[in-house]
Design a protein around this motif. Structure first.
Motif, mmCIF file in Angstrom:
data_model
loop_
_atom_site.group_PDB
_atom_site.id
_atom_site.type_symbol
_atom_site.label_atom_id
_atom_site.label_comp_id
_atom_site.label_asym_id
_atom_site.label_seq_id
_atom_site.Cartn_x
_atom_site.Cartn_y
_atom_site.Cartn_z
ATOM 1 N N SER A 1 93.007 42.602 83.180
ATOM 2 C CA SER A 1 93.381 43.544 84.242
ATOM 3 C C SER A 1 92.451 43.430 85.456
ATOM 4 C CB SER A 1 93.365 44.977 83.711
ATOM 5 O OG SER A 1 93.629 45.868 84.787
ATOM 6 N N ASN B 1 99.139 54.235 74.150
ATOM 7 C CA ASN B 1 97.757 53.808 73.931
ATOM 8 C C ASN B 1 97.543 52.406 74.486
ATOM 9 O OD1 ASN B 1 99.003 52.146 72.145
ATOM 10 N ND2 ASN B 1 98.039 52.975 70.308
ATOM 11 N N ASP B 2 98.568 51.832 75.100
ATOM 12 C CA ASP B 2 98.487 50.462 75.608
ATOM 13 C C ASP B 2 98.240 50.499 77.116
ATOM 14 O OD1 ASP B 2 99.436 47.870 76.709
ATOM 15 O OD2 ASP B 2 99.884 47.478 74.605
ATOM 16 N N HIS B 3 97.147 49.833 77.532
ATOM 17 C CA HIS B 3 96.729 49.880 78.940
ATOM 18 C C HIS B 3 97.835 49.418 79.889
ATOM 19 C CE1 HIS B 3 94.172 48.626 82.440
ATOM 20 N NE2 HIS B 3 93.503 49.710 82.099
ATOM 21 N N ARG B 4 98.629 48.405 79.446
ATOM 22 C CA ARG B 4 99.703 47.906 80.321
ATOM 23 C C ARG B 4 100.717 49.004 80.621
ATOM 24 N NH1 ARG B 4 100.158 42.729 76.573
ATOM 25 N NH2 ARG B 4 99.663 44.423 75.154
ATOM 26 N N HIS C 1 83.087 44.821 76.796
ATOM 27 C CA HIS C 1 84.246 44.497 75.950
ATOM 28 C C HIS C 1 85.197 45.684 76.041
ATOM 29 C CE1 HIS C 1 86.127 42.854 72.095
ATOM 30 N NE2 HIS C 1 86.824 43.907 72.452
ATOM 31 N N GLU D 1 99.171 51.518 82.981
ATOM 32 C CA GLU D 1 99.127 50.992 84.365
ATOM 33 C C GLU D 1 100.500 51.107 85.017
ATOM 34 O OE1 GLU D 1 97.551 46.945 84.152
ATOM 35 O OE2 GLU D 1 95.732 47.604 85.176
ATOM 36 N N GLY E 1 89.086 46.846 75.514
ATOM 37 C CA GLY E 1 90.400 46.505 74.957
ATOM 38 C C GLY E 1 90.918 47.710 74.201
ATOM 39 N N ARG F 1 93.108 35.602 85.018
ATOM 40 C CA ARG F 1 93.376 36.311 83.748
ATOM 41 C C ARG F 1 93.068 35.407 82.581
ATOM 42 N NH1 ARG F 1 99.313 38.461 83.161
ATOM 43 N NH2 ARG F 1 98.430 38.524 81.082
ATOM 44 N N GLY G 1 87.595 41.216 76.197
ATOM 45 C CA GLY G 1 88.547 42.140 75.549
ATOM 46 C C GLY G 1 89.863 42.111 76.313
ATOM 47 N N GLY G 2 90.919 42.634 75.701
ATOM 48 C CA GLY G 2 92.266 42.553 76.285
ATOM 49 C C GLY G 2 92.352 43.096 77.699
ATOM 50 N N ILE G 3 91.716 44.214 77.971
ATOM 51 C CA ILE G 3 91.769 44.816 79.314
ATOM 52 C C ILE G 3 90.781 44.091 80.237
ATOM 53 C CG2 ILE G 3 91.391 46.943 80.625
ATOM 54 C CD1 ILE G 3 92.145 48.498 78.019
ATOM 55 N N SER H 1 89.716 48.826 71.404
ATOM 56 C CA SER H 1 88.404 49.449 71.202
ATOM 57 C C SER H 1 87.521 48.932 72.318
ATOM 58 C CB SER H 1 87.763 48.952 69.906
ATOM 59 O OG SER H 1 88.168 49.700 68.824
#
Ligand code: AMP
Length: 384
Positions: free
Chosen positions: A320, A266-269, A192, A272, A194, A346, A314-316, A196
């Protein structure tokens, strides 16, 4: 039974409303930027923006915007985080609130807003029972050999141990993967990743290891939280940056993780994007996240004596492809081979391993709220 499931952040409130007869989702929505003058509330396609002083006001607006504002809510379930010795799913009582309050210090981002929301709901819907489904519950099956620290025994007796979190998400992955593969006796590594992040080793539907430890600050690096860290490094940090112990803990919980390393976001996007534009610290942040995941995947291959399935959620993890590709690279020794074309998917349930991969690899979007709704129903049906 109509169950409203609440997922609370320090400045956010998210909910889903279920009719448990058929597990039908009736509504979902929430509020962001609570505590500011430009908070945003969205329920289905209805939206409202304006000032929200606290979680109570956010709850008022969400209830008002429900498709049927007069719907009779039978129970409220909370995806609660840390209840110390209180785990599992339990009715919210004065004692539960007191214990969660005692853990404010080690779950500062999670426990205070949950207690605030529990009180706000009780003031608005005093007759509706509340259930706290603790994130630690799924991990009660982890053996003591993986939860005990090498500390003086009195500390262990005082509850200083690894607990594990993200229980609702990993439980969902355990149940859903058994359904999808038509087999309960699986060795699953659930990733998981994201805002967290945590990795869980699951054997026969039960958690047998989790990367989170005593607090949700530990394990993998997170969006802005430190992850695993040697506490003795603070001997260097406190004098060098003239910080008190408490200030240093705050910095590690707010200015660490992807944000701390990248200095970008703090946002993976965002990270990236910055990495793609050549930002070296952003590249390093992505690499550190990947390495921390690979570290635990490797450890859990040892715990499980191999794996039948690796799941990304999770979001990532769900979104991704580059992240998943980096995690699965050079793992063919363990029978883990990604199909790079299938990996372009995705956010939907999909197998992404190569046909000749011994270990199946899947994306499975998590559904923590459904798990909490089921636990809430079970607690109330049991008369607890
Ligand atoms: P969560 O806490 O599970 O909602 O995940 C939030 C994280 O997922 C944030 O860091 C987002 O940047 C990340 N995320 C969401 N969508 C994407 C995407 N398409 N590509 C990369 N990361 C994403």
């Amino acid at each position: 039974m109509i169950v409203l499931v609440s997922n609370i952040g320090s400045t956010s409130f998210k909910f889903r409303l279920y009719d448990m007869n058929g597990e039908r989702e009736l509504a979902r929505g929430g509020a962001e930027r609570i505590g500011s003058d430009n908070a945003a509330v969205k329920v289905g396609d209805k939206a409202w923006t304006g000032g929200l002083a606290d979680h109570g006001e956010a709850i008022d607006h969400c209830l008002r915007l429900l498709p049927d504002p007069n719907v009779k809510i039978d129970a409220i379930g909370f995806k609660a985080v840390h209840g110390g010795a209180i785990s599992g799913a339990v009715r919210v009582t004065e004692e539960v609130i007191r214990t969660m309050t005692e853990f404010f210090d080690i779950a500062p981002a999670h426990n205070p807003p949950y207690v605030a929301a529990m009180k706000a709901f009780a003031a608005r819907l005093p007759k509706v029972p509340q259930v706290a489904a603790f994130e630690t519950a799924f991990h009660q099956t982890i053996p003591a050999s993986r939860t005990t620290y090498g500390v003086p025994w009195e500390w262990t007796q005082a509850g200083v141990r690894r607990y594990g979190f993200h229980g609702a998400s990993h439980r969902y992955i355990a149940v859903r993967s058994a359904e999808l593969l038509g087999c309960k006796d699986l060795r699953v590594i659930s990733c998981h990743v994201g805002g967290s992040s945590s990795i869980c080793a699951i054997e026969g539907g039960k958690s047998v290891a989790n990367s989170f430890a005593t607090t949700p600050q530990s394990g993998l690096i997170h969006n802005n939280r430190v992850g695993d860290f040697d506490p003795y490094a603070l001997l260097k940090v406190l004098p060098a940056f003239e910080l008190t112990f408490e200030q240093a803990l705050q910095e590690m919980a707010k200015k660490g993780g992807l944000l701390g390393i990248s200095g970008v976001s703090n946002d993976h996007r965002d990270v990236e994007q910055a990495a793609a534009q050549g930002n070296e610290r952003a590249k390093l942040a992505l690499d550190v996240l990947v390495e921390s995941v690979r570290h635990y995947v490797g450890a859990y291959l040892a715990v499980l004596n191999g794996a039948d399935l690796i799941v990304f959620t999770g979001g990532i993890g769900e979104n991704s492809a580059a992240f998943r590709e980096a995690v699965c690279a050079r793992m063919d020794y363990a029978g883990i081979k990604l199909d790079l074309l299938k990996n372009k998917t995705r956010g939907k349930e999909e197998t992404i391993s190569a046909d000749d991969s011994r270990v199946r690899i899947m994306v499975i979007p998590t559904n923590e709220e459904l798990i909490v709704a089921r636990q809430t129903q079970d607690v109330l049906a049991g008369g607890n």
